[in-house]
Design an enzyme around this catalytic site. Structure first.
Site, short mmCIF file in Angstrom:
data_model
loop_
_atom_site.label_atom_id
_atom_site.label_comp_id
_atom_site.label_asym_id
_atom_site.label_seq_id
_atom_site.Cartn_x
_atom_site.Cartn_y
_atom_site.Cartn_z
N ASP A 38 0.04 5.12 1.09
CA ASP A 38 -0.13 6.01 2.25
C ASP A 38 -0.07 5.25 3.56
OD1 ASP A 38 -0.55 8.78 1.56
OD2 ASP A 38 -2.32 8.09 0.46
N ASP A 60 0.87 -1.16 0.00
CA ASP A 60 0.00 0.00 0.00
C ASP A 60 0.92 1.23 0.00
OD1 ASP A 60 -2.14 1.84 0.80
OD2 ASP A 60 -1.22 1.72 2.79
#
Ligand code: M1P
Length: 255
Positions: free
Chosen positions: A21, A19
């Site tokens: 953020d 991922d």
């Protein structure tokens, strides 16, 4: 079968997906030198990729302008836009999926429903058309921060968005749509399954034996939950990019 292009790696049948953020960068900020160095070492051993909800331009700002050459796989908007070794793969969009006719019905229903709501304030941009979804906001996306906070309280009290979503689910039960009330003033509408697991179809042909996924929002309701719990992945929960580095060093014996 190991894909030819990955055969130079120590573990060419292992893919590690990240991922963005909160996992590779602090939320909405840029990647650190330490994370970049760790990823460069990791890429010699395994196949690496990132998968984020934002569009590619945002990811370039966060991960650097050369990101398509620094990762084997790059997935924007959960994989609706996808790159393998810098080459673009087939892309998809919400309008392409739903078609103009159904989208017309959906947007007319939404606009009528919006006009019948009793609200203390209205601003602008009530229906935002995005590549992979639409976003619907009763007060409008142009609301200021103070107006957002006010609306959020009003919505809690009157359940405006929850009732709206119920009405949409009833009216459009023939479409496989997911309605997600994730923020303060709006809800998202997108095809069911267009979460981060969407990107896994792009890696299937490379026949990986292990797919690791690192994410910070892995709890129920978080946007990493589906891919984290998917049978095809081995999930790792992190709190920060420092955690990601620490786990990678241990798992893959990096410096
Ligand atoms: O990340 C959660 C949501 O953030 C925004 O919602 P809101 O404007 O209601 O606070 C939107 O970007 C929405 O699409 C997103 O899901």
């Amino acid at each position: 079968m190991v894909a030819q292009e990955f055969s130079y790696k120590e573990q060419p049948q292992t893919l590690v997906l990240f991922d963005v953020d909160g996992t590779l960068t602090p939320a909405r900020l840029t990647v650190s030198d330490e994370v970049r160095d760790t990823l460069a070492q990791l890429r010699k051993k395994v196949v690496i990729g990132f998968v984020g909800g934002s569009d590619l331009s945002k990811q370039l700002e966060q991960l650097g302008p050369n990101v398509l050459n620094e990762f084997d796989y790059a997935f924007s908007e959960n994989g609706l836009t996808a790159y393998r070794l810098g080459e673009k793969l087939a892309s998809q969009s919400f309008i392409n999926w739903i078609g103009e006719e159904e989208y017309n019905k959906l947007s007319v229903f939404i606009l009528k429903y919006l006009s019948n709501l009793e609200l203390p304030k209205r601003r602008g941009t009530f229906l935002e058309f995005r590549n992979g979804m639409i976003n619907v906001s009763p007060i409008g996306r142009n609301a200021s921060t103070a107006e957002r906070n006010e609306y959020e309280e009003y919505d809690k009290k009157h359940q405006i968005r929850a009732k709206f979503v119920e009405a949409l689910k009833k009216e459009f039960s023939h479409l496989k749509l997911t309605f997600s009330i994730g923020g303060q003033i709006s809800f998202d509408v997108f095809p069911t399954g267009w979460d981060k697991t969407y990107c896994l179809q792009h890696v299937q042909q490379d026949g990986f034996k292990e797919i690791h996924f690192f994410g910070d929002k892995t709890m129920v309701g978080g946007n990493d939950y589906e891919i984290f719990t998917d049978d095809r992945t081995i999930g790792h929960t992190v709190q920060t990019p420092n955690d990601t580095v620490k786990i990678l060093r241990e798992l893959f014996n990096l410096k």
